[in-house]
Design an enzyme around this catalytic site. Structure first.
Site, PDB file in Angstrom:
ATOM      1  N   ASP B   7       0.825  -1.102   0.005  1.00  0.00           N
ATOM      2  CA  ASP B   7       0.098   0.023   0.004  1.00  0.00           C
ATOM      3  C   ASP B   7       0.945   1.338   0.221  1.00  0.00           C
ATOM      4  OD1 ASP B   7      -2.343   1.505   0.453  1.00  0.00           O
ATOM      5  OD2 ASP B   7      -2.097   1.725   2.314  1.00  0.00           O
ATOM      6  N   GLU B  67      -2.516  -1.664  -5.131  1.00  0.00           N
ATOM      7  CA  GLU B  67      -3.878  -1.030  -5.278  1.00  0.00           C
ATOM      8  C   GLU B  67      -3.415  -0.150  -6.540  1.00  0.00           C
ATOM      9  OE1 GLU B  67      -6.438   0.669  -3.082  1.00  0.00           O
ATOM     10  OE2 GLU B  67      -6.947  -0.630  -1.794  1.00  0.00           O
ATOM     11  N   ASP B 140      -2.119   1.128   6.999  1.00  0.00           N
ATOM     12  CA  ASP B 140      -1.371   0.847   5.960  1.00  0.00           C
ATOM     13  C   ASP B 140      -0.869  -0.681   5.742  1.00  0.00           C
ATOM     14  OD1 ASP B 140      -0.915   4.083   5.153  1.00  0.00           O
ATOM     15  OD2 ASP B 140      -0.338   3.700   7.247  1.00  0.00           O
TER      16      ASP B 140
END
Lengths: 169, 169
Positions: B7, B67, B140
């Site tokens: 992330d 992502e 995170d």
């Protein structure tokens, strides 16, 4: 003093190499790297990183210079610019040379004086400052040469200052 | 199948490693990397890149997952995210493993079903899916584990499909 100027972009990254001493500056090389938009993002970033690293090594650059700070209003463009800029900065790190960042206003002011400093004017002034027969193309390469010249101009001012007046970084 | 989930963020980059086969998935490791905000940008990016590369190597990851796609309304945040994401992707490239990107909606759907998938819910579902005693922290790291689980879930579906029905990438 060899300087690699970089104008990072995911679509096109401009690279420009100049060589300068206290008195003069000359053009060495410029190009623009265009990773195919059909490549997956990691590979496009890898193309930019390797091109920057290889240019720094092949042309024996002592330092790199890149524009910092400007962010347009579009978040998607800013994301793309951030990705390209990081790839360029890590390419410089791989080459083991320092990188200096200059705000767009400083570059325009150094290259084009206090004029408006539109794209065309930057290319014209780069041509004049480097004594080139033609304006460097594409615009990304001209912008890369402009930020390289900006670093040279600052380095030269710094080198001209008496050593006891020089401030530590 | 070891998967490193990432992330990316300039302030904090979450890393999470899981190991899964066709039937089960287990937690291996998670952390968050926080480059000091006093470092110059190139060094902050270098911290992220090395942390990603080292995590992939040290934990023998076969693939990485990150992502993609989400960009908030703020161009400066998007620029920072782009820089962190590029550093992470190049860290994966340095480790020589493939990276798979998943849209935030896909991650939320995989982890939290069709619920709203707020930050807290993602951490709760990651805890349940990995059988952890506590929710992984910070957020995170939980998000990094979530995207790793997403890749595992897709890989597992793909592996379960009869080979003649599998489509080329």
């Amino acid at each position: 003093m060899r300087i690699l100027g970089i104008d990072p972009g995911l679509g096109a990254t401009g690279l420009g190499v100049i060589e300068g001493d206290r008195d003069t500056v000359r053009h060495v090389y410029h190009t623009a790297v265009r990773p195919s938009s059909s490549l997956p993002l990691p590979e496009r970033l890898e193309v930019i990183r390797s091109a920057v690293r290889d240019a720094a090594r092949d042309w024996h650059a002592d330092a790199a210079a890149v524009e910092s700070g400007y962010v347009g209003p579009n978040p998607r463009s800013a994301l793309a610019l951030g990705q390209a800029r990081a790839a360029a900065l890590l390419g410089v790190a791989d080459a083991g040379i320092p990188v200096f960042e200059y705000a767009p206003a400083i570059v325009k002011q150094t290259i084009a004086g206090y004029g408006r400093g539109d794209k065309g004017q930057v290319a014209r002034m780069v041509r004049l400052q480097l004594g080139l027969e033609e304006e460097p193309r594409p615009a990304d390469a001209a912008d890369a040469l402009a930020v390289a010249i900006t670093h040279w101009a600052h380095w030269r001012l710094d080198a001209a200052r008496p050593s006891d007046a020089r401030s530590g970084r």
